[in-house]
Design an enzyme around this catalytic site. Structure first.
Site, PDB file in Angstrom:
ATOM      1  N   HIS A 171      41.876  42.273  28.644  1.00 38.70           N
ATOM      2  CA  HIS A 171      42.451  41.071  28.015  1.00 38.70           C
ATOM      3  C   HIS A 171      43.547  41.461  27.027  1.00 38.70           C
ATOM      4  O   HIS A 171      43.432  41.228  25.812  1.00 38.70           O
ATOM      5  CB  HIS A 171      41.344  40.275  27.326  1.00 38.70           C
ATOM      6  CG  HIS A 171      41.253  38.855  27.768  1.00 38.70           C
ATOM      7  ND1 HIS A 171      41.162  38.485  29.091  1.00 38.70           N
ATOM      8  CD2 HIS A 171      41.229  37.680  27.057  1.00 38.70           C
ATOM      9  CE1 HIS A 171      41.080  37.170  29.183  1.00 38.70           C
ATOM     10  NE2 HIS A 171      41.135  36.657  27.964  1.00 38.70           N
ATOM     11  N   ASP A 175      47.042  35.566  24.500  1.00 42.38           N
ATOM     12  CA  ASP A 175      46.849  34.414  25.383  1.00 42.38           C
ATOM     13  C   ASP A 175      47.614  34.686  26.673  1.00 42.38           C
ATOM     14  O   ASP A 175      48.550  35.487  26.684  1.00 42.38           O
ATOM     15  CB  ASP A 175      47.360  33.127  24.714  1.00 42.38           C
ATOM     16  CG  ASP A 175      47.013  31.888  25.512  1.00 42.38           C
ATOM     17  OD1 ASP A 175      45.823  31.697  25.813  1.00 42.38           O
ATOM     18  OD2 ASP A 175      47.932  31.121  25.846  1.00 42.38           O
ATOM     19  N   GLY A 176      47.215  34.028  27.742  1.00 40.72           N
ATOM     20  CA  GLY A 176      47.922  34.180  29.013  1.00 40.72           C
ATOM     21  C   GLY A 176      47.401  35.295  29.894  1.00 40.72           C
ATOM     22  O   GLY A 176      48.003  35.606  30.921  1.00 40.72           O
ATOM     23  N   ASN A 177      46.256  35.876  29.529  1.00 39.36           N
ATOM     24  CA  ASN A 177      45.725  36.997  30.296  1.00 39.36           C
ATOM     25  C   ASN A 177      45.333  36.621  31.721  1.00 39.36           C
ATOM     26  O   ASN A 177      45.575  37.372  32.658  1.00 39.36           O
ATOM     27  CB  ASN A 177      44.516  37.586  29.569  1.00 39.36           C
ATOM     28  CG  ASN A 177      44.885  38.188  28.234  1.00 39.36           C
ATOM     29  OD1 ASN A 177      45.448  39.259  28.158  1.00 39.36           O
ATOM     30  ND2 ASN A 177      44.574  37.474  27.156  1.00 39.36           N
ATOM     31  N   GLY A 178      44.712  35.446  31.878  1.00 42.70           N
ATOM     32  CA  GLY A 178      44.318  35.009  33.208  1.00 42.70           C
ATOM     33  C   GLY A 178      45.519  34.813  34.107  1.00 42.70           C
ATOM     34  O   GLY A 178      45.533  35.248  35.270  1.00 42.70           O
ATOM     35  N   GLY A 181      47.089  38.185  34.914  1.00 44.44           N
ATOM     36  CA  GLY A 181      46.210  38.904  35.831  1.00 44.44           C
ATOM     37  C   GLY A 181      46.286  38.375  37.249  1.00 44.44           C
ATOM     38  O   GLY A 181      46.289  39.150  38.218  1.00 44.44           O
ATOM     39  N   ARG A 182      46.367  37.059  37.400  1.00 41.84           N
ATOM     40  CA  ARG A 182      46.442  36.474  38.740  1.00 41.84           C
ATOM     41  C   ARG A 182      47.813  36.725  39.381  1.00 41.84           C
ATOM     42  O   ARG A 182      47.923  36.884  40.596  1.00 41.84           O
ATOM     43  CB  ARG A 182      46.098  34.986  38.674  1.00 41.84           C
ATOM     44  CG  ARG A 182      44.632  34.741  38.342  1.00 41.84           C
ATOM     45  CD  ARG A 182      44.250  33.284  38.389  1.00 41.84           C
ATOM     46  NE  ARG A 182      44.769  32.497  37.283  1.00 41.84           N
ATOM     47  CZ  ARG A 182      44.163  32.356  36.097  1.00 41.84           C
ATOM     48  NH1 ARG A 182      43.022  32.993  35.852  1.00 41.84           N
ATOM     49  NH2 ARG A 182      44.690  31.596  35.149  1.00 41.84           N
TER      50      ARG A 182
END
Length: 242
Positions: A171, A175-178, A181-182
């Protein structure tokens, strides 16, 4: 460059309406952003892509950062296509995050350390919390993960699932990790000539379960990614039936 990426870039550059590229942009931006709390609908996402404008629905407010998140995702996906063959590095990941957050409130808030890794601890989820890497250890962990990934030669989905889970467990951003990652997952699947995937917001509970339970039951995440991969392959077959 794989044939799929060449097709997507060709559709983009020739501004082909109703193409696989067009569908991917709208579906990817809507689902990945909505999973992280943006309030625009898929129709509104399409409006923004088509016209650069958006209409409120039933008097509900439209938030500037939600619009920026949508537009920025369109831009970062274009950057991803143009750089799909680049190896993963911390600098590359920071660039994706920089494009994703450009112009949002977070760019101007020192707490979020725009264009850099997190400086404050974070976690995944509110209930059944998943602890993440400390800010101090984050740069080294990211570099180590990417170095190991560049040595990986196996192309089975379990390896991609583990890579994605390991990135999310670090992580690295405030913010914005998801979303990052995608995006990385889509890129690396394309780069290694595998069918990419878009995780739909409706499957968020299964996706989060897969991340949370990966250590003991990796099949949860692998199965969820496999389902989404099959859906994207269906889109490919629809637009390119040959």
């Amino acid at each position: 460059m794989t044939k799929l990426v060449e097709q997507l870039i060709n559709e983009r550059d020739n501004k082909l309406a109703g193409s696989l590229y067009y569908r991917t942009q709208i579906t990817f931006s809507y689902n990945s952003n909505h999973m992280e709390g943006t309030r625009l609908t898929e129709d509104q996402t399409q409006q923004i892509y088509d016209t650069g404008s958006v209409f409120a629905e039933q008097g509900k407010p439209i938030y500037v950062d939600d619009v920026l998140a949508t537009v920025n995702h369109f831009q970062v996906f274009n950057y991803l296509l143009d750089t799909v063959e680049q190896p993963l590095t911390p600098e590359y990941t920071i660039k994706l995050h920089q494009i994703l957050k450009k112009g949002t409130k977070q760019e101007y808030n020192p707490r979020f350390n725009y264009a850099g890794f997190k400086q404050l601890p974070n976690q995944i989820g509110t209930f059944n919390v998943i602890n993440t890497t400390s800010p101090k250890e984050t740069p080294g962990k990211v570099a180590s993960l990417f170095k190991q990934w560049e040595k990986e030669t196996a192309a089975n989905l379990a390896n991609f699932a583990k890579f994605h889970r390991d990135f999310e467990l670090i992580h690295p951003f405030s913010d914005g990790n998801g979303r990052v990652g995608r995006l990385l997952l889509f890129k690396e699947l394309c780069r290694r000539n595998q069918t990419p995937l878009i995780i739909e917001d409706v499957n968020k509970p299964y996706y989060l379960r897969g991340l949370r339970e990966f250590e003991n039951t990796p099949g949860y995440l692998v199965d969820t990614l496999g389902l989404e991969q099959d859906k994207y392959q269906g889109l490919i077959n629809y637009f390119y039936p040959e």
